[in-house]
Design a protein around this motif. Structure first.
Motif, PDB file in Angstrom:
ATOM      1  N   SER A  86       0.958  -1.400   0.056  1.00  0.00           N
ATOM      2  CA  SER A  86       0.205  -0.155   0.129  1.00  0.00           C
ATOM      3  C   SER A  86       0.951   1.063  -0.266  1.00  0.00           C
ATOM      4  CB  SER A  86      -0.766  -0.378   0.964  1.00  0.00           C
ATOM      5  OG  SER A  86      -1.241   0.635   0.952  1.00  0.00           O
ATOM      6  N   GLY A  87       1.115   1.894  -1.171  1.00  0.00           N
ATOM      7  CA  GLY A  87       1.876   3.137  -1.700  1.00  0.00           C
ATOM      8  C   GLY A  87       3.781   2.497  -0.976  1.00  0.00           C
ATOM      9  N   ASP A  88       4.190   2.751  -0.390  1.00  0.00           N
ATOM     10  CA  ASP A  88       5.724   2.491  -0.320  1.00  0.00           C
ATOM     11  C   ASP A  88       5.582   1.977   1.232  1.00  0.00           C
ATOM     12  OD1 ASP A  88       4.405   4.185   2.116  1.00  0.00           O
ATOM     13  OD2 ASP A  88       6.751   5.504   1.918  1.00  0.00           O
ATOM     14  N   ARG A  89       4.654   1.355   1.471  1.00  0.00           N
ATOM     15  CA  ARG A  89       4.344   0.074   2.907  1.00  0.00           C
ATOM     16  C   ARG A  89       4.085  -0.865   2.336  1.00  0.00           C
ATOM     17  NH1 ARG A  89      -0.403   2.914   6.126  1.00  0.00           N
ATOM     18  NH2 ARG A  89      -1.295   0.731   6.245  1.00  0.00           N
ATOM     19  N   MET A  90       4.725  -2.011   2.735  1.00  0.00           N
ATOM     20  CA  MET A  90       4.531  -3.384   3.168  1.00  0.00           C
ATOM     21  C   MET A  90       3.931  -4.199   3.995  1.00  0.00           C
ATOM     22  SD  MET A  90       5.623  -6.523   3.049  1.00  0.00           S
ATOM     23  CE  MET A  90       7.238  -7.056   3.122  1.00  0.00           C
ATOM     24  N   MET A  91       2.529  -4.667   3.981  1.00  0.00           N
ATOM     25  CA  MET A  91       2.114  -5.682   5.403  1.00  0.00           C
ATOM     26  C   MET A  91       1.682  -6.620   4.731  1.00  0.00           C
ATOM     27  SD  MET A  91      -0.557  -2.654   6.452  1.00  0.00           S
ATOM     28  CE  MET A  91      -1.116  -2.278   4.996  1.00  0.00           C
ATOM     29  N   ARG A  92       1.676  -7.262   5.726  1.00  0.00           N
ATOM     30  CA  ARG A  92       1.377  -8.796   5.628  1.00  0.00           C
ATOM     31  C   ARG A  92       1.103  -9.498   6.993  1.00  0.00           C
ATOM     32  NH1 ARG A  92       6.486 -13.150   4.258  1.00  0.00           N
ATOM     33  NH2 ARG A  92       5.091 -14.308   4.223  1.00  0.00           N
ATOM     34  N   ARG A 134      23.376  -3.299   9.796  1.00  0.00           N
ATOM     35  CA  ARG A 134      22.972  -2.680   8.348  1.00  0.00           C
ATOM     36  C   ARG A 134      21.695  -1.138   9.468  1.00  0.00           C
ATOM     37  NH1 ARG A 134      19.848  -5.828   3.803  1.00  0.00           N
ATOM     38  NH2 ARG A 134      18.943  -3.974   3.852  1.00  0.00           N
ATOM     39  N   GLU A 135      21.519  -0.328   9.108  1.00  0.00           N
ATOM     40  CA  GLU A 135      20.088   0.123   9.653  1.00  0.00           C
ATOM     41  C   GLU A 135      18.738   0.041   8.970  1.00  0.00           C
ATOM     42  OE1 GLU A 135      21.388   4.020  11.673  1.00  0.00           O
ATOM     43  OE2 GLU A 135      22.836   3.466  12.404  1.00  0.00           O
ATOM     44  N   ILE A 136      18.412   0.536   9.788  1.00  0.00           N
ATOM     45  CA  ILE A 136      16.732   0.179   9.015  1.00  0.00           C
ATOM     46  C   ILE A 136      15.345   0.410   9.823  1.00  0.00           C
ATOM     47  CG2 ILE A 136      14.622  -1.974   8.353  1.00  0.00           C
ATOM     48  CD1 ILE A 136      16.693  -4.067   7.214  1.00  0.00           C
ATOM     49  N   THR A 137      14.817   1.665   9.124  1.00  0.00           N
ATOM     50  CA  THR A 137      13.846   2.087   9.775  1.00  0.00           C
ATOM     51  C   THR A 137      12.535   1.619   9.735  1.00  0.00           C
ATOM     52  OG1 THR A 137      14.339   4.322   8.846  1.00  0.00           O
ATOM     53  CG2 THR A 137      12.498   4.500   9.782  1.00  0.00           C
ATOM     54  N   VAL A 138      12.262   1.416  10.782  1.00  0.00           N
ATOM     55  CA  VAL A 138      10.427   0.503  11.027  1.00  0.00           C
ATOM     56  C   VAL A 138       9.621   2.140  10.921  1.00  0.00           C
ATOM     57  CG1 VAL A 138       8.984  -0.908  12.302  1.00  0.00           C
ATOM     58  CG2 VAL A 138      11.211  -1.154  12.691  1.00  0.00           C
ATOM     59  N   LYS A 139       8.610   2.006   9.975  1.00  0.00           N
ATOM     60  CA  LYS A 139       7.437   2.792   9.917  1.00  0.00           C
ATOM     61  C   LYS A 139       6.538   2.532  10.831  1.00  0.00           C
ATOM     62  CE  LYS A 139       8.697   2.802   5.326  1.00  0.00           C
ATOM     63  NZ  LYS A 139       8.251   2.354   3.952  1.00  0.00           N
ATOM     64  N   ALA A 161       9.424  -4.694   8.332  1.00  0.00           N
ATOM     65  CA  ALA A 161      10.437  -3.379   7.617  1.00  0.00           C
ATOM     66  C   ALA A 161      11.670  -4.448   7.388  1.00  0.00           C
ATOM     67  CB  ALA A 161      10.409  -2.697   8.882  1.00  0.00           C
ATOM     68  N   LEU A 162      12.061  -5.468   8.271  1.00  0.00           N
ATOM     69  CA  LEU A 162      13.543  -6.780   7.804  1.00  0.00           C
ATOM     70  C   LEU A 162      13.135  -7.006   6.375  1.00  0.00           C
ATOM     71  CD1 LEU A 162      14.270  -8.190  10.707  1.00  0.00           C
ATOM     72  CD2 LEU A 162      15.094  -5.871  10.133  1.00  0.00           C
ATOM     73  N   GLU A 163      12.010  -7.632   6.206  1.00  0.00           N
ATOM     74  CA  GLU A 163      11.202  -8.046   5.247  1.00  0.00           C
ATOM     75  C   GLU A 163      11.425  -7.239   3.578  1.00  0.00           C
ATOM     76  OE1 GLU A 163       7.663  -9.906   6.035  1.00  0.00           O
ATOM     77  OE2 GLU A 163       8.218 -11.590   6.661  1.00  0.00           O
ATOM     78  N   GLU A 164      10.141  -6.138   4.168  1.00  0.00           N
ATOM     79  CA  GLU A 164      11.063  -4.964   2.907  1.00  0.00           C
ATOM     80  C   GLU A 164      12.435  -5.001   2.999  1.00  0.00           C
ATOM     81  OE1 GLU A 164       7.635  -1.311   3.471  1.00  0.00           O
ATOM     82  OE2 GLU A 164       9.591  -0.320   3.609  1.00  0.00           O
ATOM     83  N   HIS A 165      13.052  -5.209   3.041  1.00  0.00           N
ATOM     84  CA  HIS A 165      13.999  -4.381   2.827  1.00  0.00           C
ATOM     85  C   HIS A 165      15.391  -6.223   2.458  1.00  0.00           C
ATOM     86  CE1 HIS A 165      13.821  -0.460   4.696  1.00  0.00           C
ATOM     87  NE2 HIS A 165      14.394  -0.239   4.034  1.00  0.00           N
ATOM     88  N   GLY A 166      14.553  -7.070   2.480  1.00  0.00           N
ATOM     89  CA  GLY A 166      15.054  -7.933   1.985  1.00  0.00           C
ATOM     90  C   GLY A 166      16.235  -8.344   2.907  1.00  0.00           C
TER      91      GLY A 166
END
Ligand code: FES
Lengths: 321, 200
Positions: free
Chosen positions: A49-55, A243-248, A256-261
């Motif tokens: 949804s937009g730039d968001r990935m949800m599951r 690595r550093e990842i932002t959780v929206k 968030a981790l999945e979205e970044h592979g």
């Protein structure tokens, strides 16, 4: 171990089955047969949804042996949720393509039970749809007690009554009807198992009622699909890869981790199974533990987090990943 | 209780009262009766009143009287052997509703027989509260002739049915309520380690 591979599906049918509930029928994108599943299984549906990935996890509802399509029911939780169910209601139509996981069963009926008592509240009916299908074909003894707000809001009431007859008991809140759980559980033969799915207060009430009536915990089963509660964005640092990842705000750490592979372990995505337990190396914020898995001492220690459900209020957290 | 690396080897966590159960059945032998006394001391009189005890071991009249006094106000029935106690247990389970809690305490063959019988009534073995008391003797099944050898206290042991010398393993079958005994000198017949009284 991490989640199974994803499969692309197409929405073949959408039906409004109750005031806020839609049923979706999903077929393989190439019309290939889907995997068989067992009663009580669920899949997770990936939504962009937009730039968001949800599951989100949804129970499979049809006949477990029907591999031509899967059926799920989605309750539109409205504005107060993080938007997964709203997305399904507003953005998904016949022809939409989605990704789903392979079926997983964390709520199977106990095969050796003499009798099965199923307790459902509202959308909590969904895992019992396939479970009843399976129990019926095995000629197992079961009965359903299903609490709905009103007949408008309760999904599948008519269908269930016509298919399973007197084994279906419906209780309407708008008429002041309550599930007489104490009476039901107070009068069962040895070897009976109870299963409950619905809102958390209902689950807690059912488990407690069973316990107070002297039901062993081995005879009592529950499933709750709680979506990860939203919050403020924060940073996750991965100790191993740096690595550093932002959780929206509307995402879980896992999403968030999945979205970044990043391949992280999970099964239920609802804070229940324990598979996604992750070590906390450092944390400068307050951890909101939203799972049902960690013990109180584990929470207090701050050394572990269930990344499918829990988050921190603000700041950053370093995980042992 | 010796610690085993074999996952099938049962563990007996000890008796604790389920104060919510509406009725209790406790199967025990003479040694287990002491564990029942301790269990009662951790609960109220109402708990004992809801309890039926099946004591499966031959006792003298004097011993029966002592046990009765010790364990009142629970109702208590005496049986000379484990199979007779289990037959009565089955009769009771046949008619029992949910809300019943089952306990077993005494030797392993006694506990194992209770767990085995309860499975026929769809009682999960984990829901049975158990405590080991008394002798470490085992019930063993010879994996070769399938015969059962009762009250085994040594390792190795000679099969009472086919005569093979058996190594008693920690491999346990809940369905058979027995440990598995495997021929110890299959490679070099007669090459048998000294017999140890491991399960006194
Ligand atoms: S995936 Fe099951 S607890 Fe997180």
């Amino acid at each position: 171990m991490s989640g199974s591979r994803l499969r692309r599906v197409r929405v073949a049918e959408v039906e409004q089955v109750a005031a806020r509930i839609k049923r979706f029928r999903l077929v393989d994108i190439d019309n290939a047969p889907l995997s068989e599943f067992s009663g009580g299984s669920h899949i997770s549906v990936v939504m962009h949804s937009g730039d968001r990935m949800m599951r989100n996890p949804y129970s499979l509802m049809g006949s477990p042996s029907d591999t031509s399509s899967y059926q799920i029911s989605v309750l539109n939780c409205g504005a107060d949720s993080r938007g997964g169910s709203k997305f399904m209601h507003e953005n998904v139509a016949v022809g939409t393509e989605l990704e789903i996981s392979e079926p997983l069963n964390l709520f199977p009926p106990v095969k050796l039970a003499k009798k099965h008592i199923l307790i459902a509240g509202g959308i909590g009916i969904t895992p019992f749809m396939s479970m009843m299908n399976e129990l019926d074909s095995l000629k197992s003894n079961f009965e359903l007690h299903y609490g709905v707000r009103s007949l408008d809001e309760g999904a599948y009431c008519k269908y269930l009554q016509s298919r399973y007859g007197s084994r279906i008991n419906i209780y309407r809140q708008d008429q002041g009807q309550m599930i007489p759980l104490e009476t039901i559980l107070g009068n069962q033969r040895l070897g009976t198992h109870m299963y409950v799915c619905g809102p958390k207060p209902m689950i807690d009430w059912s488990l407690q009622t069973a316990e107070l009536l002297g039901w062993p915990s081995e005879n009592v089963h529950s499933e709750q699909f709680s979506a990860p509660p939203p919050g403020k964005p924060f940073t996750v640092k991965l100790a191993k890869s740096g690595r550093e990842i932002t959780v929206k705000g509307h995402q879980s750490i896992l999403e968030a981790l999945e979205e970044h592979g990043v391949d992280a372990p999970f099964l239920c995505r609802g804070g229940a199974c324990g598979q996604c337990e992750t070590g906390v190396v450092a944390c400068d914020g307050y951890i909101e533990h939203n799972d049902h898995f960690l013990t109180e001492p584990e929470r207090v220690s701050g050394k572990k987090i269930m990344i499918c459900m829990s988050r921190i209020q603000t700041g950053s957290i370093t995980l042992d990943l | 209780m010796t610690i085993s690396t074999n996952k099938s080897r049962p563990i007996y966590p000890g008796l604790s009262p389920d104060l919510n159960a509406r009725s209790n059945i406790i199967v025990c032998d003479k040694g287990g009766a002491a564990a029942v006394t301790e269990l009662f001391s951790r609960a109220d009189t109402a708990f004992a009143k809801r309890t039926t005890i099946l004591l499966a071991e031959t006792l003298s009249d004097a011993e029966k009287q002592t046990v009765k006094t010790e364990l009142s106000p629970a109702s208590i029935e005496f049986f000379p052997t484990i199979p007779e106690g289990i037959a009565r247990l089955r009769e009771m389970l046949e008619a029992a509703p949910m809300g019943l809690r089952l306990y077993a305490t005494g030797t392993e063959p006694l506990i194992g027989s209770v767990v085995q019988a309860a499975a026929d009534y769809a009682i999960d073995h984990l829901s049975i509260r158990t405590e080991h008391r008394g002798s470490l003797m085992r019930r063993v099944q010879c994996v070769h002739c399938k015969g059962f050898i009762e009250n085994v206290t040594t390792n190795p042991v000679t099969c009472a049915h086919c005569g093979l010398t058996l190594l008693v393993r920690d491999h346990y079958s809940r369905r058979l309520a027995a440990f598995q005994g495997v021929c110890i000198d299959a490679e070099v017949p007669g090459d048998v380690p000294p017999t140890e009284a491991l399960y006194q």
